[in-house]
Design a protein around this motif. Structure first.
Motif, PDB file in Angstrom:
ATOM      1  N   GLN A 127       0.646  -1.112   0.332  1.00  5.36           N
ATOM      2  CA  GLN A 127      -0.063   0.337  -0.057  1.00  5.36           C
ATOM      3  C   GLN A 127       0.664   0.959  -0.140  1.00  5.36           C
ATOM      4  OE1 GLN A 127      -3.151  -0.931   0.034  1.00  5.36           O
ATOM      5  NE2 GLN A 127      -2.851  -2.366  -0.531  1.00  5.36           N
ATOM      6  N   VAL A 128       0.351   2.293  -0.442  1.00  3.87           N
ATOM      7  CA  VAL A 128       0.759   3.468  -0.593  1.00  3.87           C
ATOM      8  C   VAL A 128       0.251   4.902  -0.413  1.00  3.87           C
ATOM      9  CG1 VAL A 128       2.535   2.584  -3.044  1.00  3.87           C
ATOM     10  CG2 VAL A 128       0.841   3.672  -2.993  1.00  3.87           C
ATOM     11  N   PHE A 129      -0.919   4.485  -0.148  1.00  2.00           N
ATOM     12  CA  PHE A 129      -1.646   5.881   0.577  1.00  2.00           C
ATOM     13  C   PHE A 129      -1.941   5.949   1.923  1.00  2.00           C
ATOM     14  CE2 PHE A 129      -3.116   4.837  -3.533  1.00  2.00           C
ATOM     15  CZ  PHE A 129      -2.920   5.805  -4.974  1.00  2.00           C
ATOM     16  N   LEU A 130      -0.240   6.141   2.617  1.00  2.00           N
ATOM     17  CA  LEU A 130      -0.613   6.544   3.953  1.00  2.00           C
ATOM     18  C   LEU A 130      -1.002   7.764   4.601  1.00  2.00           C
ATOM     19  CD1 LEU A 130       0.271   3.186   3.473  1.00  2.00           C
ATOM     20  CD2 LEU A 130       1.157   3.635   5.798  1.00  2.00           C
ATOM     21  N   TYR A 131      -1.343   8.069   5.127  1.00  2.00           N
ATOM     22  CA  TYR A 131      -1.576   9.303   6.163  1.00  2.00           C
ATOM     23  C   TYR A 131      -0.110   9.419   6.947  1.00  2.00           C
ATOM     24  CZ  TYR A 131      -5.961  10.587   4.149  1.00  2.00           C
ATOM     25  OH  TYR A 131      -7.553  10.281   3.131  1.00  2.00           O
ATOM     26  N   ASP A 132      -0.104  10.683   7.476  1.00  2.00           N
ATOM     27  CA  ASP A 132       0.796  11.312   8.947  1.00  2.00           C
ATOM     28  C   ASP A 132       0.594  10.369   9.419  1.00  2.00           C
ATOM     29  OD1 ASP A 132       2.884  13.026   6.835  1.00  2.00           O
ATOM     30  OD2 ASP A 132       1.902  14.481   7.488  1.00  2.00           O
ATOM     31  N   ALA A 133      -0.364  10.483   9.836  1.00  2.00           N
ATOM     32  CA  ALA A 133      -1.077   9.772  11.000  1.00  2.00           C
ATOM     33  C   ALA A 133      -0.748   7.910  11.203  1.00  2.00           C
ATOM     34  CB  ALA A 133      -2.299   9.900  11.552  1.00  2.00           C
ATOM     35  N   ASP A 134      -1.030   7.507   9.838  1.00  2.00           N
ATOM     36  CA  ASP A 134      -1.029   6.182   9.315  1.00  2.00           C
ATOM     37  C   ASP A 134       0.910   5.756   9.829  1.00  2.00           C
ATOM     38  OD1 ASP A 134      -3.136   5.529   9.358  1.00  2.00           O
ATOM     39  OD2 ASP A 134      -3.222   6.053   6.838  1.00  2.00           O
ATOM     40  N   ALA A 136       3.091   7.089  11.632  1.00  2.00           N
ATOM     41  CA  ALA A 136       3.677   7.748  12.990  1.00  2.00           C
ATOM     42  C   ALA A 136       3.021   6.869  13.816  1.00  2.00           C
ATOM     43  CB  ALA A 136       2.403   9.061  13.727  1.00  2.00           C
ATOM     44  N   ARG A 137       1.963   6.253  13.434  1.00  2.00           N
ATOM     45  CA  ARG A 137       2.239   5.107  14.375  1.00  2.00           C
ATOM     46  C   ARG A 137       2.740   3.234  14.057  1.00  2.00           C
ATOM     47  NH1 ARG A 137      -4.129   2.547  13.291  1.00  2.00           N
ATOM     48  NH2 ARG A 137      -3.555   0.945  15.379  1.00  2.00           N
ATOM     49  N   LEU A 138       3.178   3.766  13.053  1.00  2.00           N
ATOM     50  CA  LEU A 138       4.112   2.420  12.065  1.00  2.00           C
ATOM     51  C   LEU A 138       5.710   3.037  12.896  1.00  2.00           C
ATOM     52  CD1 LEU A 138       3.483   1.838   8.545  1.00  2.00           C
ATOM     53  CD2 LEU A 138       3.927  -0.102  10.588  1.00  2.00           C
ATOM     54  N   LYS A 139       6.087   4.269  13.654  1.00  2.00           N
ATOM     55  CA  LYS A 139       7.412   4.667  13.931  1.00  2.00           C
ATOM     56  C   LYS A 139       7.397   4.213  15.521  1.00  2.00           C
ATOM     57  CE  LYS A 139       9.723   9.192  14.595  1.00  2.00           C
ATOM     58  NZ  LYS A 139       9.327   9.675  16.263  1.00  2.00           N
ATOM     59  N   THR A 140       5.828   4.365  16.408  1.00  2.00           N
ATOM     60  CA  THR A 140       5.756   4.327  17.048  1.00  2.00           C
ATOM     61  C   THR A 140       5.612   3.007  17.414  1.00  2.00           C
ATOM     62  OG1 THR A 140       4.406   6.318  18.002  1.00  2.00           O
ATOM     63  CG2 THR A 140       4.173   4.460  19.790  1.00  2.00           C
ATOM     64  N   ALA A 141       5.482   2.071  17.123  1.00  2.00           N
ATOM     65  CA  ALA A 141       5.408   0.245  17.009  1.00  2.00           C
ATOM     66  C   ALA A 141       7.227   0.338  16.651  1.00  2.00           C
ATOM     67  CB  ALA A 141       4.079  -0.323  16.172  1.00  2.00           C
ATOM     68  N   PHE A 142       7.451   0.768  15.662  1.00  2.00           N
ATOM     69  CA  PHE A 142       9.282   0.808  15.957  1.00  2.00           C
ATOM     70  C   PHE A 142       9.753   0.579  16.900  1.00  2.00           C
ATOM     71  CE2 PHE A 142      13.183   2.309  14.070  1.00  2.00           C
ATOM     72  CZ  PHE A 142      13.744   0.973  13.515  1.00  2.00           C
ATOM     73  N   GLU A 143       9.917   2.121  17.087  1.00  2.00           N
ATOM     74  CA  GLU A 143      10.526   2.457  18.355  1.00  2.00           C
ATOM     75  C   GLU A 143       9.977   1.850  19.721  1.00  2.00           C
ATOM     76  OE1 GLU A 143      10.989   6.956  17.453  1.00  2.00           O
ATOM     77  OE2 GLU A 143       9.300   6.330  18.445  1.00  2.00           O
ATOM     78  N   GLN A 144       9.263   1.050  19.721  1.00  2.14           N
ATOM     79  CA  GLN A 144       9.032   0.161  20.565  1.00  2.14           C
ATOM     80  C   GLN A 144       9.445  -1.309  20.326  1.00  2.14           C
ATOM     81  OE1 GLN A 144       4.733   0.470  21.273  1.00  2.14           O
ATOM     82  NE2 GLN A 144       4.878   2.664  22.370  1.00  2.14           N
ATOM     83  N   GLY A 145       9.490  -1.530  19.825  1.00  5.53           N
ATOM     84  CA  GLY A 145      10.580  -2.583  18.762  1.00  5.53           C
ATOM     85  C   GLY A 145       9.348  -3.742  18.295  1.00  5.53           C
ATOM     86  N   ASN A 146       8.247  -3.730  18.068  1.00 12.18           N
ATOM     87  CA  ASN A 146       7.899  -4.017  17.602  1.00 12.18           C
ATOM     88  C   ASN A 146       8.630  -4.808  15.390  1.00 12.18           C
ATOM     89  OD1 ASN A 146       5.426  -5.149  14.548  1.00 12.18           O
ATOM     90  ND2 ASN A 146       3.926  -4.165  16.444  1.00 12.18           N
ATOM     91  N   PRO A 147       7.991  -5.925  15.521  1.00  6.68           N
ATOM     92  CA  PRO A 147       9.470  -6.293  14.964  1.00  6.68           C
ATOM     93  C   PRO A 147       8.573  -6.528  12.927  1.00  6.68           C
ATOM     94  CG  PRO A 147       8.686  -8.803  15.694  1.00  6.68           C
ATOM     95  CD  PRO A 147       7.467  -6.999  16.804  1.00  6.68           C
ATOM     96  N   LEU A 148       7.228  -6.466  12.816  1.00  7.98           N
ATOM     97  CA  LEU A 148       6.510  -6.040  11.835  1.00  7.98           C
ATOM     98  C   LEU A 148       6.525  -4.712  11.165  1.00  7.98           C
ATOM     99  CD1 LEU A 148       3.076  -9.050  12.562  1.00  7.98           C
ATOM    100  CD2 LEU A 148       6.175  -8.717  11.144  1.00  7.98           C
ATOM    101  N   ALA A 149       6.929  -4.298  11.983  1.00  7.55           N
ATOM    102  CA  ALA A 149       6.735  -2.578  12.304  1.00  7.55           C
ATOM    103  C   ALA A 149       8.031  -2.333  11.734  1.00  7.55           C
ATOM    104  CB  ALA A 149       6.957  -1.139  13.195  1.00  7.55           C
ATOM    105  N   LYS A 150       8.999  -2.702  12.017  1.00  7.93           N
ATOM    106  CA  LYS A 150      10.088  -2.666  11.005  1.00  7.93           C
ATOM    107  C   LYS A 150      10.005  -3.444   9.933  1.00  7.93           C
ATOM    108  CE  LYS A 150      14.927  -4.252  12.399  1.00  7.93           C
ATOM    109  NZ  LYS A 150      16.241  -4.882  12.544  1.00  7.93           N
ATOM    110  N   GLU A 151       9.749  -4.510   9.979  1.00 10.62           N
ATOM    111  CA  GLU A 151       9.326  -5.728   8.174  1.00 10.62           C
ATOM    112  C   GLU A 151       8.644  -4.471   7.304  1.00 10.62           C
ATOM    113  OE1 GLU A 151       7.498  -9.708   7.447  1.00 10.62           O
ATOM    114  OE2 GLU A 151       8.808  -9.784   8.950  1.00 10.62           O
ATOM    115  N   VAL A 152       7.822  -3.507   8.012  1.00  9.35           N
ATOM    116  CA  VAL A 152       7.069  -2.917   6.884  1.00  9.35           C
ATOM    117  C   VAL A 152       8.086  -1.315   6.377  1.00  9.35           C
ATOM    118  CG1 VAL A 152       4.897  -1.371   6.308  1.00  9.35           C
ATOM    119  CG2 VAL A 152       4.380  -3.549   7.715  1.00  9.35           C
ATOM    120  N   LEU A 153       8.685  -1.011   7.806  1.00  5.52           N
ATOM    121  CA  LEU A 153       9.330   0.314   7.445  1.00  5.52           C
ATOM    122  C   LEU A 153      10.131  -0.701   6.795  1.00  5.52           C
ATOM    123  CD1 LEU A 153       9.461   1.908  10.199  1.00  5.52           C
ATOM    124  CD2 LEU A 153       7.930   2.374   7.994  1.00  5.52           C
TER     125      LEU A 153
END
Length: 253
Positions: A127-134, A136-153
């Motif tokens: 998917q490519v149509f993400l808002y800043d809020a979306d 931001a959720r990925l960024k927060t999850a990544f910073e909290q160590g979520n492996p799938l957030a890292k995988e997506v990024l």
């Protein structure tokens, strides 16, 4: 009369103009359709299911929000639809192109149910149509160590949403149609006096250039079924706002 009954009546009236059912953008109508789908023995259930899957506007419409919410319930097995498996529900979400569907995918990724979360992550990578809020959720999850957030990024950083698209044909055959002599403007493709119909893409498409031009384009399509019709002109004036978008939509139709 229910909204669904009114919708079916509208469909019949559109047939007289050679138009398909109008895509659904109303949450209220879609809620009625979902209720019919959940009634396994309803006489109109098959039709309702078809409209839900194939004729609900994607993006940020209120209907899309209802659709995404219901698909989430199907994926989490809170609702059951015999024709819509978990994998098919994810496939439908993948075609919704942003807005509520992205929120649902993120919810599923961050919910912690591993098998479902992985499938949601795999869809989100496309998917490519993400808002800043979306993001931001990925960024927060990544910073909290979520492996799938890292995988997506990491997938985004490699532009896999583009590199994994199907290859285009090595050869594309075209037949040209001269749109007009001289200047081809977007107002010719999407006339201002017909602006009231722009929200109804198929109806608005009937005003492109002229009826004669549209018949000629259809004739070219019939004569050259293996080719795409390319609209050409000496020069073009690109309009602004809705005329530009609707003009491109009409060419695509």
């Amino acid at each position: 009369m229910s909204l669904f009954s009114e919708y079916l009546k509208e469909i019949e009236s559109r047939k007289d103009s050679g138009l398909n059912p109008k895509p659904i953008d109303s949450a209220n109508l879609l809620r009625e359709i979902i209720a019919i789908i959940e009634n396994d023995e309803g006489p109109e259930r098959d039709l309702a299911l078809k409209f839900f899957i194939f004729n609900t506007l994607p993006g940020t419409t209120s209907a899309a929000e209802e659709k995404a919410r219901f698909l989430k319930q199907v994926i989490l097995e809170e609702k059951t639809v015999a024709e819509v498996s978990t994998d098919y529900a994810f496939e439908i979400l993948s075609h919704m192109k942003g807005g509520p569907s992205i929120c649902v995918l993120l919810d599923l990724i961050l919910a912690g149910r591993s098998a479902i979360a992985q499938k949601a992550a795999d869809v989100l990578k496309t998917q490519v149509f993400l808002y800043d809020a979306d993001l931001a959720r990925l960024k927060t999850a990544f910073e909290q160590g979520n492996p799938l957030a890292k995988e997506v990024l990491e997938s985004y950083s490699r532009a896999e949403f583009y590199t994994r698209l199907p290859n285009i044909d090595k050869e594309i055959k075209v037949v040209t149609f001269i749109g007009t002599e001289g200047d081809l403007s977007t107002d010719l493709l999407s006339p201002g006096p017909q602006a009231h119909s722009r929200a109804d893409r198929e109806l608005h498409g009937k005003c492109m250039i002229s009826e004669e031009a549209q018949l000629e384009i259809q004739r070219l399509q019939a004569l050259h079924p293996d080719k795409q019709v390319m609209l050409v002109a000496e020069k073009g004036t690109m309009g602004v706002g809705s005329s530009r978008m609707s003009g491109v939509n009409n060419v695509a139709l």
